[in-house]
Design a protein around this motif. Structure first.
Motif: not given
Length: 294
Positions: A275-294
């Motif tokens: 959610p931090y990455a989503q809120d800050t518009g950090d697409a690369a970090l959001l992709a990294e977090a989604r990978r970790g969730l996976g």
């Protein structure tokens, strides 16, 4: 853990000119001609100074507390680990209206490990295994704290993780909590091994070089005497599944109870990063977090 005092949330940022004055006023051997911002987090503002140093200035009282742990641990592990870590060179004092100590470290070149390819991630398995084996075998300094924020306090962390999954669903980041519910089952109870741990080992704290090879580990403010499972979340947040045998060949076998806790720690961390990455518009970090969730 009791609630933190409200004053610990009070922010006091340091600009480049004030940073220069604080450095020159206490460390005359540092010219501080170039003071360039290189990072700003919740706890600290970081400047690259004269291309050689990284000075960390706490933004809050909590950051100042973590800074002292970082100073102590880096002076213990410097030169003992198989990957570069910053050298703790200067410990500044409160001065000129700035209320906290600040820290000067050697600057390590590189970029963070966000967005590595699968092959690059796989190549980090053995170096990370050797690094964590050496770290976890290091005797913690006497004045390094324990796990003061309860990273492995299951009575707190499991309900928190369930709430976070619900928040991720509401934000549209996951379809529902179902795939993660088995992570809350079969968690170990009772005493756990204790050792020196980094405490916040994820892609933003790992440096890589131009080829993507791991080149250092930063940000030791969360280092503490605690459960090695806290650091072993790299098995799930960073490494491909087929890289685990190579990691364990360097680190040693990881038992099932530790793996279960490391998975929970990964969920906890990535469910915060997403959610931090989503809120800050950090697409690369959001992709990294989604990978970790996976």
């Amino acid at each position: 853990m009791p609630a933190l005092p409200k004053e610990w949330d009070a922010e006091r940022a340091v600009g480049p000119d004030e940073a220069r004055a604080l450095i020159r006023g206490q460390f005359p051997d540092v010219a501080a001609e170039r003071v360039e911002p290189i990072g700003e987090g919740w706890d600290n503002t970081v400047y690259r100074v004269d291309g050689r140093w990284a000075f960390r200035f706490p933004r809050r009282a909590l950051g100042a507390t973590l800074l002292h742990a970082e100073w102590t641990v880096l002076r213990r592990v410097g030169g003992r680990l198989p990957l570069p870590v910053p050298e703790a060179a200067y410990l500044g004092r409160p001065a000129g209206g700035y209320p906290w100590s600040f820290l000067g470290l050697t600057y390590l070149p590189g970029r963070d490990a966000v967005g590595l390819t699968e092959a690059q991630r796989r190549a980090t398995a053995a170096p990370l295994g050797r690094f964590l084996r050496a770290l976890h075998d290091t005797e913690p300094p006497d004045d390094v704290p324990g796990d003061t924020i309860g990273r492995m306090d299951l009575a707190r962390r499991v309900p928190w993780a369930r709430r976070r999954l619900a928040a991720l669903e509401e934000a549209g980041l996951v379809d529902g909590p179902g795939p993660w519910l088995p992570l809350f089952e079969g968690l170990p109870a009772g005493p756990r091994p204790q050792g020196l741990v980094h405490g916040d080992l994820w892609v933003r704290q790992m440096l890589v070089d131009e080829s993507g090879a791991i080149a250092g580990v930063l940000d030791w403010g969360d280092a503490h005497r605690g459960d090695p499972a806290a650091d072993l979340m790299v098995l799930f947040s960073l490494l491909p599944r087929d890289a685990r045998p190579e990691f364990e060949a360097a680190y040693g076998p990881v038992d099932d109870a530790t793996l279960r806790l490391a998975r929970l720690r990964t969920l906890h961390h990535t469910a915060s990063a997403a959610p931090y990455a989503q809120d800050t518009g950090d697409a690369a970090l959001l992709a990294e977090a989604r990978r970790g969730l996976g």
